[in-house]
Motif scaffolding. Sequence first.
Motif, short mmCIF file in Angstrom:
data_model
loop_
_atom_site.label_atom_id
_atom_site.label_comp_id
_atom_site.label_asym_id
_atom_site.label_seq_id
_atom_site.Cartn_x
_atom_site.Cartn_y
_atom_site.Cartn_z
N THR A 84 -24.27 12.52 -80.71
CA THR A 84 -25.59 11.95 -80.92
C THR A 84 -26.09 12.40 -82.28
OG1 THR A 84 -26.13 11.94 -78.57
CG2 THR A 84 -27.99 11.93 -80.09
N LEU A 85 -26.58 11.44 -83.06
CA LEU A 85 -27.19 11.72 -84.35
C LEU A 85 -28.67 12.01 -84.14
CD1 LEU A 85 -27.24 11.62 -87.50
CD2 LEU A 85 -27.83 9.19 -87.24
N LEU A 86 -29.14 13.10 -84.71
CA LEU A 86 -30.56 13.44 -84.67
C LEU A 86 -31.13 13.32 -86.08
CD1 LEU A 86 -30.41 16.64 -82.45
CD2 LEU A 86 -30.91 14.30 -81.72
N LEU A 122 -37.68 5.00 -87.62
CA LEU A 122 -36.36 4.86 -88.25
C LEU A 122 -35.25 4.85 -87.22
CD1 LEU A 122 -36.86 7.07 -91.39
CD2 LEU A 122 -35.95 4.75 -91.42
N ILE A 123 -35.34 5.75 -86.26
CA ILE A 123 -34.33 5.80 -85.20
C ILE A 123 -34.29 4.47 -84.46
CG2 ILE A 123 -33.78 6.87 -82.97
CD1 ILE A 123 -32.96 8.52 -85.48
N ALA A 124 -35.46 3.92 -84.14
CA ALA A 124 -35.51 2.62 -83.46
C ALA A 124 -34.86 1.53 -84.32
CB ALA A 124 -36.94 2.25 -83.12
N ALA A 143 -29.19 2.13 -82.71
CA ALA A 143 -28.07 2.92 -82.18
C ALA A 143 -28.49 3.66 -80.91
CB ALA A 143 -27.59 3.91 -83.23
N PRO A 144 -27.75 3.47 -79.81
CA PRO A 144 -28.10 4.19 -78.58
C PRO A 144 -27.82 5.69 -78.66
CG PRO A 144 -26.06 2.95 -78.28
CD PRO A 144 -26.60 2.59 -79.64
N ASN A 145 -27.04 6.11 -79.65
CA ASN A 145 -26.71 7.53 -79.80
C ASN A 145 -27.48 8.17 -80.96
OD1 ASN A 145 -25.20 6.07 -81.75
ND2 ASN A 145 -23.75 7.77 -81.94
#
Length: 189
Positions: free
Chosen positions: A139-141, A164-166, A170-172
């Motif tokens: 998982t990327l944080l 940005l994550i949204a 990416a689900p991970n």
Amino acid sequence: MPRFAANLGFLFPEHAFTERFGACAAAGFGAVEFAHPWDLEAREIAELLEANGLELVNFNLPMGDKAAGDFGIACLPGREEEFREGVARAIAYAAVLGNERVNCIAGKIPEGADPALARATLLANLRYAAREFAPAGLTLLLEPINTVDVPGFAVARPAEGAALIAQTGAPNAGLQYDIYHAAMMGEDP
């Protein structure tokens, strides 16, 4: 029940880094994190974790040249290849160390640089890292860092990081929420 991981970059500074694992275990922690594993071979770190009965929660992707003022490179146009090499290196280290998460420190936007270009570069790099991490089960944080301590940091608020994550799709990919950094930006954790 919350579980706590000792950040060996900050805790037990009276010890050399390699001795902090033992100090952490003696203090009752079962897990650790640290920003910079790159000065040691992955196997050496794995042996320290195993000898002290510790789990590694996460570490950071390579953050560039600290002596040159780097504090993360993911938002820096022109350094994409260096970022990609860091992703490959992180995957290799995680395979040995057994952690499931790797943290991205976005970096500082240089004075006079185009913030939109820096954001586009960051988003492209986050998408790349998440895509590369997926087959490895990682998982990327993304960790927002306050601009009080690090002026010019590209992602200073948790809401910016979450957006940005949204956008990565990416689900991970997830947010590394640091209460300290949020509070320094005037937010109520």
